[in-house]
Design a protein around this motif. Structure first.
Motif, PDB file in Angstrom:
ATOM      1  N   ASP A  28      73.866  95.276   8.399  1.00  0.00           N
ATOM      2  CA  ASP A  28      74.353  94.824   7.386  1.00  0.00           C
ATOM      3  C   ASP A  28      73.015  94.840   6.043  1.00  0.00           C
ATOM      4  O   ASP A  28      72.321  95.249   6.559  1.00  0.00           O
ATOM      5  CB  ASP A  28      73.973  93.507   6.863  1.00  0.00           C
ATOM      6  CG  ASP A  28      72.793  92.375   7.285  1.00  0.00           C
ATOM      7  OD1 ASP A  28      72.300  92.734   6.199  1.00  0.00           O
ATOM      8  OD2 ASP A  28      73.073  92.128   8.350  1.00  0.00           O
ATOM      9  N   PHE A  31      69.736  93.859   5.749  1.00  0.00           N
ATOM     10  CA  PHE A  31      68.581  94.254   6.785  1.00  0.00           C
ATOM     11  C   PHE A  31      68.279  95.839   6.846  1.00  0.00           C
ATOM     12  O   PHE A  31      66.912  95.661   6.947  1.00  0.00           O
ATOM     13  CB  PHE A  31      69.504  94.098   8.129  1.00  0.00           C
ATOM     14  CG  PHE A  31      68.542  93.705   9.342  1.00  0.00           C
ATOM     15  CD1 PHE A  31      66.665  92.867   9.710  1.00  0.00           C
ATOM     16  CD2 PHE A  31      68.454  94.920  10.277  1.00  0.00           C
ATOM     17  CE1 PHE A  31      66.656  93.154  10.701  1.00  0.00           C
ATOM     18  CE2 PHE A  31      67.841  95.004  11.691  1.00  0.00           C
ATOM     19  CZ  PHE A  31      66.338  94.416  11.118  1.00  0.00           C
ATOM     20  N   GLU A  34      65.671  95.664   4.794  1.00  0.00           N
ATOM     21  CA  GLU A  34      64.107  95.424   4.992  1.00  0.00           C
ATOM     22  C   GLU A  34      63.284  96.645   6.094  1.00  0.00           C
ATOM     23  O   GLU A  34      62.472  96.739   5.866  1.00  0.00           O
ATOM     24  CB  GLU A  34      64.192  94.572   5.601  1.00  0.00           C
ATOM     25  CG  GLU A  34      64.448  92.796   4.824  1.00  0.00           C
ATOM     26  CD  GLU A  34      65.029  91.370   5.134  1.00  0.00           C
ATOM     27  OE1 GLU A  34      64.378  91.745   6.935  1.00  0.00           O
ATOM     28  OE2 GLU A  34      65.009  90.999   4.760  1.00  0.00           O
ATOM     29  N   VAL A  35      64.947  97.064   6.960  1.00  0.00           N
ATOM     30  CA  VAL A  35      63.761  98.138   7.852  1.00  0.00           C
ATOM     31  C   VAL A  35      63.012  99.510   7.705  1.00  0.00           C
ATOM     32  O   VAL A  35      61.601  99.482   7.625  1.00  0.00           O
ATOM     33  CB  VAL A  35      64.466  97.917   9.043  1.00  0.00           C
ATOM     34  CG1 VAL A  35      64.472  99.545   9.688  1.00  0.00           C
ATOM     35  CG2 VAL A  35      65.292  97.164   9.638  1.00  0.00           C
ATOM     36  N   PRO A 155      55.635  85.423   3.931  1.00  0.00           N
ATOM     37  CA  PRO A 155      57.032  86.248   2.735  1.00  0.00           C
ATOM     38  C   PRO A 155      57.702  85.942   1.761  1.00  0.00           C
ATOM     39  O   PRO A 155      57.366  84.821   1.721  1.00  0.00           O
ATOM     40  CB  PRO A 155      58.422  86.265   3.539  1.00  0.00           C
ATOM     41  CG  PRO A 155      57.646  85.448   4.830  1.00  0.00           C
ATOM     42  CD  PRO A 155      56.666  84.305   4.924  1.00  0.00           C
ATOM     43  N   MET A 157      61.000  85.965  -0.587  1.00  0.00           N
ATOM     44  CA  MET A 157      62.069  86.874  -0.962  1.00  0.00           C
ATOM     45  C   MET A 157      62.669  87.237  -2.211  1.00  0.00           C
ATOM     46  O   MET A 157      62.417  86.073  -2.849  1.00  0.00           O
ATOM     47  CB  MET A 157      63.279  85.123  -0.265  1.00  0.00           C
ATOM     48  CG  MET A 157      63.050  84.706   1.619  1.00  0.00           C
ATOM     49  SD  MET A 157      62.492  85.967   2.423  1.00  0.00           S
ATOM     50  CE  MET A 157      64.471  86.550   2.401  1.00  0.00           C
ATOM     51  N   GLY A 165      70.912  86.018   2.659  1.00  0.00           N
ATOM     52  CA  GLY A 165      69.394  85.698   3.035  1.00  0.00           C
ATOM     53  C   GLY A 165      68.773  86.196   2.781  1.00  0.00           C
ATOM     54  O   GLY A 165      67.394  86.018   2.671  1.00  0.00           O
ATOM     55  N   GLY A 166      68.580  87.767   1.106  1.00  0.00           N
ATOM     56  CA  GLY A 166      67.686  88.367   0.960  1.00  0.00           C
ATOM     57  C   GLY A 166      67.116  89.316   1.553  1.00  0.00           C
ATOM     58  O   GLY A 166      67.192  89.648   2.641  1.00  0.00           O
ATOM     59  N   ILE A 167      65.785  90.171   0.231  1.00  0.00           N
ATOM     60  CA  ILE A 167      65.936  90.615   1.403  1.00  0.00           C
ATOM     61  C   ILE A 167      63.722  90.308   1.354  1.00  0.00           C
ATOM     62  O   ILE A 167      63.319  89.650   0.398  1.00  0.00           O
ATOM     63  CB  ILE A 167      65.537  91.946   0.349  1.00  0.00           C
ATOM     64  CG1 ILE A 167      67.071  92.880   0.778  1.00  0.00           C
ATOM     65  CG2 ILE A 167      64.267  93.255   0.826  1.00  0.00           C
ATOM     66  CD1 ILE A 167      67.051  93.483  -0.360  1.00  0.00           C
ATOM     67  N   LEU A 168      63.462  90.089   2.418  1.00  0.00           N
ATOM     68  CA  LEU A 168      61.757  89.579   3.032  1.00  0.00           C
ATOM     69  C   LEU A 168      61.097  90.814   2.457  1.00  0.00           C
ATOM     70  O   LEU A 168      60.732  92.213   3.468  1.00  0.00           O
ATOM     71  CB  LEU A 168      61.868  89.573   4.232  1.00  0.00           C
ATOM     72  CG  LEU A 168      60.936  88.817   4.780  1.00  0.00           C
ATOM     73  CD1 LEU A 168      61.190  87.726   5.861  1.00  0.00           C
ATOM     74  CD2 LEU A 168      60.073  89.561   5.627  1.00  0.00           C
ATOM     75  N   ASN A 170      56.757  91.137   1.512  1.00  0.00           N
ATOM     76  CA  ASN A 170      54.751  90.621   2.267  1.00  0.00           C
ATOM     77  C   ASN A 170      54.095  90.980   1.090  1.00  0.00           C
ATOM     78  O   ASN A 170      53.877  92.272   0.851  1.00  0.00           O
ATOM     79  CB  ASN A 170      54.565  91.166   3.517  1.00  0.00           C
ATOM     80  CG  ASN A 170      54.772  89.841   4.679  1.00  0.00           C
ATOM     81  OD1 ASN A 170      56.412  91.472   5.530  1.00  0.00           O
ATOM     82  ND2 ASN A 170      55.102  89.483   4.596  1.00  0.00           N
TER      83      ASN A 170
END
Lengths: 333, 451
Positions: A28, A31, A34-35, A155, A157, A165-168, A170
């Protein structure tokens, strides 16, 4: 022409691989981003270490195998001294230590080996690596030490209304990226706008010509090793703050090898872009490619990100032997 | 410099190096004399990526050997000697150390404890030829429990199949029964090495039995780079994470769990992922994380009082006094104690004299440490009884769960026994395969137990 065609084919091939998970619906979008961000953040750190390699190679033609050990030693110095004094003071003292180290290397390693074959200098830096790793652990210890930059580890979001679920992200990753950008900008200013910087570039272009117009080679070497030491310190502090300072930091720094292969040994932009390509490439490969490869070829499993970085670098070398931005080497026969 | 001068400098340097080596060889390495001594080789790793965990284990191991000498005058009057050889957790260096130390001492090496599954795999082929026992308390090959095939291996106190089995039992209990695991997801985050891969067959079997999904997530050495792994965990959202790490990989995993928001109380580590160096670097982020206990949990008992009195108060301690009683220190002590008890047991049969590895092997195969013996040794409350036989080289199959509260480990479960009905056939099958591959004759314990 053939070279350009091959480069275009490679780029198209890699870009197709990059967007494949998204295009096929294997991931999705949230995700996937995020990667991608995780890869970019790792890449920023690889770039920082690679910068140290490039700086020294540009100025002296020495491939400094000890750069990873310098990252560890600098980070250990900061972490252990910060236990008994404020972090800023520990950092300043550690910078002093790295400059002293540069003097020692110039006096004991480089000067006696001047005009020797490059492979001799490479072996000498290999010796410096083992010395620095052992000496660092003997002096500072071999436990896991903490560097606390005061940044929250929890984290954050973002874009929750756009992606499920948003994007995480840091905060320490963002701080690392900002620090890297600032450092690169400072280095660019130093090289372009200062007299010493111009001298360094002159030495990089042709050290014999530079010497003939009165640029002192020994002083330049000390300066460049000092700058590489400070770059190592920044990389070590960022890495240490994220994951703790321990011997393995020096091994992670070896990830900078494929970065300089890919980016070119003499190019600062190459180190930065190479770091980002390797960072994104290895994370994408580990998350999306490894499970497919394991299933398709009935592999025994195992993480692929460590060696995939080298595969990526070698692919680039096939079409660009000097790396993305490396100097073309032409011999007349 | 002229050639002659250079040669002179080289000659002087070589002489100096030779002199230093000679002094080093005759120094604290107490293994050279041919007196009434029992030689223990020690294969630690005090440097490198795994040093934070290797150092306390090695300190506990060596300190216990010193304690036996100082308090008991050795084993049955036979003084213990030892020599360390740094392996750096590297299999090639481990084998090199083994070769260097196996013949030392008046009767050769008593036994080897390499604290590395990789080195154990390499030495398993060598030990039978050299007739030296391999004690791998809590690590090594799980199928080496079968003494009919692995005559020289002693995975005393527990294997990774026990550990994995007990973890599944525990999470099953939390869910209200093993049948409730159907449809759940369990991720194994493992060190990509023989050590990390060892529990996979057992977990795959359990996954098939109970219908849970097993996600296998390898982490490459040394385990600092785990971003990709934890992003997958964030995507897959497993119900539980089993952590099979070592060294810096453990604290890095906990930090990444914090960074990706995975709850620590859903994470369970094997006993090599449950010591102070694993959680302290992660700070408050490690609170609520669980791990298995292997034989000795953290804390102090009578043996520690003796350690302070006979070793540390005499200035003979290897590490820092305040580290006595930490998980890995205690584990190193227990590992040394098991070796010492093996020698002690063998002395009943062969007499109170320096024993060969072959004789010590018999002692290890006939260990009988019941509660009374453990109390006498000062380890009461620190370990379960161990009883080995020709067939069972493990001797104990139990463990408990401990939880980190931010300052210390607390025992938070009762004692679990691994399910022998599941594990025994696995061991039998794997050991038989090994025997066939290596053409090892399978021992008949009814006839062979006394040898």
């Amino acid at each position: 022409m053939k070279r350009n065609r091959n480069l275009i084919i490679l780029c198209v091939f890699l870009l197709a691989g990059l967007i494949m998970p998204l295009a096929t619906g294997a991931s999705d979008p949230g995700f996937y981003i995020e990667v991608l961000l995780g890869g970019l953040m790792a890449g920023v750190l690889y770039s920082l270490v690679a910068l140290g390699f490039v700086l020294i190679f540009k100025a002296s033609g020495v491939f400094n195998f000890a750069q990873g050990a310098m990252v560890l030693f600098a980070a250990l110095s900061v972490a252990r001294m910060a236990e008994v004094m404020p972090l800023w003071l520990a950092t300043l003292l550690a910078i002093g230590i790295m400059i002293a180290f540069a003097f020692i290397v110039e006096r004991l390693v480089l000067r006696p080996l001047v005009n020797q074959d490059p492979v001799v200098l490479l072996m000498a830096t290999l010796g410096v690596t083992y010395f620095l790793n052992g000496f660092g652990q003997a002096v500072w210890g071999s436990d896991i030490y903490e560097i606390n930059l005061g940044i929250a580890k929890e984290p954050v979001m973002i874009l929750q209304n756009l992606f499920q679920g948003g994007i995480l992200i840091n905060k320490d990753d963002v701080a690392a990226a900002v620090a890297a950008v600032v450092l690169v900008a400072l280095l660019a200013l130093f090289f372009q706008k200062t007299k010493t910087g111009r001298a360094l570039r002159a030495v990089a272009d042709d050290h014999l010509a530079a010497q003939s117009i009165g640029i002192p080679l020994n002083r330049i070497w000390v300066i460049v090793w000092s700058v590489a030491g400070v770059v190592a310190l920044v990389a070590g502090v960022i890495w240490g703050a994220k994951l703790g300072v321990q011997f393995s930091v020096s091994q992670v720094a070896l990830k900078a090898l494929p970065v300089v292969i890919l980016g070119g040994f003499t190019s600062i932009p190459g180190a930065i872009l190479g770091g980002l390509i390797i960072g994104v490439g290895e994370k994408m490969a580990e998350v999306f490619l490894a499970p497919i490869a394991v299933k398709a070829f009935d592999l025994a499993g195992g993480g692929i990100e460590n060696w995939f970085a080298y595969v990526l670098a070698l692919l680039f070398l096939l079409v660009l032997p000097e790396g993305l931005f490396g100097e073309k080497h032409i011999d007349r026969v | 410099m002229k050639l002659v001068e250079r040669m002179r400098v080289l000659a002087v340097s070589a002489g100096a190096v030779a002199a230093i080596m000679a002094v080093a060889a005759s120094g604290p390495v107490q293994a050279q004399s041919k007196a009434k001594e029992q030689f223990f080789p020690v294969l630690p790793y005090r440097t490198g990526a795994y040093a934070p965990n290797g150092v306390p284990w090695a300190n506990g191991y060596v300190d216990y050997l010193k304690l036996v000498n100082a308090r008991d005058g050795g084993i049955g009057g036979v003084k213990i000697t030892y020599e360390e050889c740094e392996t750096g957790y590297d299999t090639a260096r481990g084998v090199e150390c083994y070769e260097r130390l196996k013949g030392k001492g008046p009767t050769g090496a008593t036994l080897f404890q390499p604290l590395s599954t990789g080195i154990t795999f390499a030495l398993t082929d060598k030990a039978p030829g050299d007739k030296v026992p391999l004690v791998t308390a809590g690590y090594g090959r799980a199928d080496a429990v079968d003494g009919t095939v692995f005559k020289w291996n002693f995975p005393l106190g527990g294997t990774y199949w026990d550990a994995a089995d007990i973890l599944v039992q525990h999470v099953g209990k939390i869910e209200g029964g093993l049948d409730k695991l159907k449809g759940k997801k369990i991720a194994l985050v493992y060190h990509d090495s023989p050590y990390g891969k060892e529990p996979i067959p057992l977990l795959q079997l359990r996954a098939k039995m109970h219908g849970f999904n097993l996600l296998l997530l390898p982490v490459t050495h040394p385990g600092v780079e785990q971003k990709a792994t934890w992003l997958q965990i964030r995507q897959q959202r497993p119900d539980y994470v089993f952590l099979w790490g070592w060294g810096v990989m453990n604290s890095a995993a906990l930090k990444e769990a914090v960074a990706t928001g995975y709850p620590r109380d859903k994470m369970y580590g094997v006993w090599w992922s449950g010591a102070e160096p694993d959680v302290i670097p992660a700070g408050d982020g490690a609170k609520g994380y669980h791990a298995l206990v292997f034989l000795a949990p953290a804390g102090q008992g009578q043996v520690h009082k003796d350690m302070i009195k006979y070793v540390y108060d005499k200035g003979q301690g290897t590490g820092k006094k305040e580290e006595i009683g930490e998980v890995l220190y205690n584990r190193g002590m227990v590992s040394a104690m098991l070796g010492v008890e093996g020698v002690k047991r063998a002395q009943f049969k062969y007499g109170k004299k320096p024993l060969t590895g072959e004789q010590v092997r018999w002692g290890l195969e006939n260990l009988a440490l019941d509660a009374a013996a453990i109390k006498k040794l000062g380890f009461e409350g620190f370990m379960d009884p161990i009883q080995t036989t020709c067939v069972d080289h493990e001797g104990s199959h139990s463990s408990r769960i401990e939880t980190w509260d931010g300052k210390k480990w607390n025992i938070t479960s009762g004692t679990y026994e691994s399910d022998s009905q599941i594990i025994k056939p696995l061991i039998k099958e794997s050991a038989a395969k090994y025997a066939a591959e290596k053409k090892i004759p399978v021992r008949d314990c009814a006839k062979d137990a006394s040898n």
